[in-house]
Design an enzyme around this catalytic site. Structure first.
Site, mmCIF file in Angstrom:
data_model
loop_
_atom_site.group_PDB
_atom_site.id
_atom_site.type_symbol
_atom_site.label_atom_id
_atom_site.label_comp_id
_atom_site.label_asym_id
_atom_site.label_seq_id
_atom_site.Cartn_x
_atom_site.Cartn_y
_atom_site.Cartn_z
ATOM 1 N N CYS A 63 0.845 -1.199 0.000
ATOM 2 C CA CYS A 63 0.000 0.000 0.000
ATOM 3 C C CYS A 63 0.880 1.250 0.000
ATOM 4 O O CYS A 63 1.834 1.348 0.772
ATOM 5 C CB CYS A 63 -0.905 0.014 1.227
ATOM 6 S SG CYS A 63 -2.314 -1.096 1.084
ATOM 7 N N HIS A 64 0.541 2.199 -0.864
ATOM 8 C CA HIS A 64 1.316 3.430 -0.971
ATOM 9 C C HIS A 64 0.926 4.402 0.146
ATOM 10 O O HIS A 64 -0.264 4.518 0.487
ATOM 11 C CB HIS A 64 1.061 4.108 -2.316
ATOM 12 C CG HIS A 64 1.531 3.323 -3.482
ATOM 13 N ND1 HIS A 64 0.824 2.261 -4.003
ATOM 14 C CD2 HIS A 64 2.668 3.426 -4.235
ATOM 15 C CE1 HIS A 64 1.481 1.749 -5.030
ATOM 16 N NE2 HIS A 64 2.597 2.433 -5.199
ATOM 17 N N GLU A 99 -7.591 1.164 2.615
ATOM 18 C CA GLU A 99 -7.621 1.992 3.818
ATOM 19 C C GLU A 99 -8.987 1.918 4.500
ATOM 20 O O GLU A 99 -9.071 1.818 5.737
ATOM 21 C CB GLU A 99 -7.284 3.442 3.468
ATOM 22 C CG GLU A 99 -5.824 3.712 3.201
ATOM 23 C CD GLU A 99 -5.345 3.220 1.840
ATOM 24 O OE1 GLU A 99 -4.137 3.290 1.589
ATOM 25 O OE2 GLU A 99 -6.179 2.772 1.019
ATOM 26 N N ASP A 113 -12.565 -6.401 21.315
ATOM 27 C CA ASP A 113 -11.704 -6.375 22.490
ATOM 28 C C ASP A 113 -12.406 -5.741 23.689
ATOM 29 O O ASP A 113 -12.241 -6.196 24.836
ATOM 30 C CB ASP A 113 -10.428 -5.600 22.169
ATOM 31 C CG ASP A 113 -9.500 -5.502 23.353
ATOM 32 O OD1 ASP A 113 -9.011 -6.560 23.821
ATOM 33 O OD2 ASP A 113 -9.261 -4.368 23.825
#
Length: 299
Positions: A63-64, A99, A113
Site C-alpha cells: 500500500c502506498h 484503507e 476487544d
C-alpha cells in the site's frame, strides 16, 4: 510496490463495512448506556479506526503512503448486530479501498476487544468493500461503434528512414479501450494533414508528431486553423502531466478540439510523449462524444 507514476491525481472515495455480532441484548444495553468496563465503545473504536486508516501503508507492504483527506466512521445498531461503515476520501493517484477496509476491520476488532469481558460470544463478520469511486474505473470506455484514426506525422518514417513506434503504441492503447483503430503514416506536410482531416469520418483522429517547435512541426498549426472549437483543457492537461515527468514537455504544442463532430488531437511524436498524453486524458476524454450528442457533463 506497484508503479503508479503514470496515474493521474483524482478524487478517490471508498466505503467499507464490517459487522460485529453480540450474543445478547444485555450487551447492546451496556453499550448504549456506556457501561462497558473498558470505556465508551463507539468513541474508542472510532479513534482506533481513524488511526488504522492513516497507518494502513505501515502494515500492508504494497500500500502506498497517501494523504488521507477525510474519514467518516458510522455505527448502526440492528437488533444484536453493530453495523460499521467507514468512508475514506483522498485526492491522489491511487484508491483508498484498502484503507477503508483496514479501518473497518480495526474498528470491529476494537469493539470485540472491549466487549469480550462482558460477552464471550462476540463475532466479527462480513468485512467487505461496499463502494469505490475515482480513477479510470469511474470513466466509461468508448463504445465499440466508435472509430479512431492514428496518424503518424514524420518525414523520416514516411520515407522509410526510421521505424514508427509511437503510432503503434497509440493504436494498441486505443484498441485496448474499445475503439476500432485505423493507422496511417504521412510526411510533415500541411496539405497532407489537411487532407486527412477533410477526408476522414473517424470519431477520433489522433496525430502523433509535429507538435514541437522545429521548422517542420506543423501539425498543431494545421489543426488550429481547421477546428470549430478548441478544447484547451485537454492540451493543458497533457502538458501539465508531461511536465511532472519530463522538463521539456513545456515545449509541446499539443492541441485538441472539435471539427464537424469529430475529436481531433495532436500529441508529441515520441513514444514517451504519446504514452503520457494518453495516460493524461484517456479514457475520460471519451465523455466528449456523449456531450456532443447532448448529454450533460454530470450525466
Amino acid at each position: 510496490m506497484v508503479d503508479i507514476t503514470h496515474k493521474t491525481t483524482t478524487l478517490r472515495e471508498a466505503t467499507a463495512q464490517a459487522i460485529v455480532k453480540v450474543s445478547s441484548q444485555n450487551t447492546i444495553d451496556l453499550i448504549e448506556k456506556r457501561q462497558i468496563p473498558k470505556g465508551d465503545v463507539f468513541e474508542m473504536s472510532k479513534a482506533a479506526g481513524l488511526l488504522a486508516v492513516k497507518k494502513t501503508p505501515d502494515l500492508l507492504p504494497d500500500c502506498h503512503p497517501i494523504p488521507i483527506e477525510a474519514t467518516s466512521i458510522k455505527f448502526e445498531i440492528q437488533d444484536q448486530q453493530i453495523l460499521i461503515l467507514v468512508s475514506v476520501k483522498t485526492i491522489y493517484k491511487t484508491g483508498v479501498e484498502v484503507e477503508a477496509m483496514h479501518g473497518a476491520s480495526v474498528v470491529a476488532l476494537t469493539i470485540y476487544d472491549m466487549l469480550k469481558p462482558v460477552d464471550k460470544g462476540v463475532e466479527i463478520c462480513n468485512l467487505r468493500l461496499l463502494e469505490k469511486k475515482g480513477g479510470k474505473s469511474s470513466f466509461k470506455s468508448a463504445p465499440l461503434s466508435y472509430g479512431a484514426l492514428v496518424v503518424v506525422c514524420s518525414d523520416t518514417v514516411s520515407m522509410g528512414k526510421s521505424t514508427d513506434k509511437s503510432g503503434k503504441v497509440a493504436v494498441d492503447r486505443l484498441e485496448g479501450m474499445g475503439l476500432t483503430v485505423d493507422y496511417q503514416v504521412i510526411a510533415d506536410d500541411r496539405q497532407l494533414i489537411k487532407s486527412i482531416i477533410e477526408n476522414n469520418a473517424h470519431d477520433l483522429i489522433l496525430f502523433c508528431g509535429g507538435t514541437g517547435v522545429g521548422p517542420r512541426d506543423v501539425t498543431s498549426d494545421v489543426l488550429r486553423s481547421m477546428l470549430d472549437m478548441e478544447l484547451p483543457g485537454i492540451s493543458e492537461t497533457i502538458r501539465h502531466y508531461g511536465q511532472e515527468r519530463m522538463r521539456h514537455a513545456m515545449l509541446s504544442r499539443s492541441i485538441a478540439g472539435i471539427r464537424n463532430g469529430q475529436l481531433l488531437l495532436a500529441v508529441p511524436g515520441s513514444v514517451g510523449g504519446v504514452t503520457e498524453a494518453i495516460d493524461a486524458v484517456f479514457p475520460q476524454v471519451f465523455h466528449v462524444f456523449e456531450v456532443l450528442k447532448g448529454s450533460r457533463h454530470d450525466s
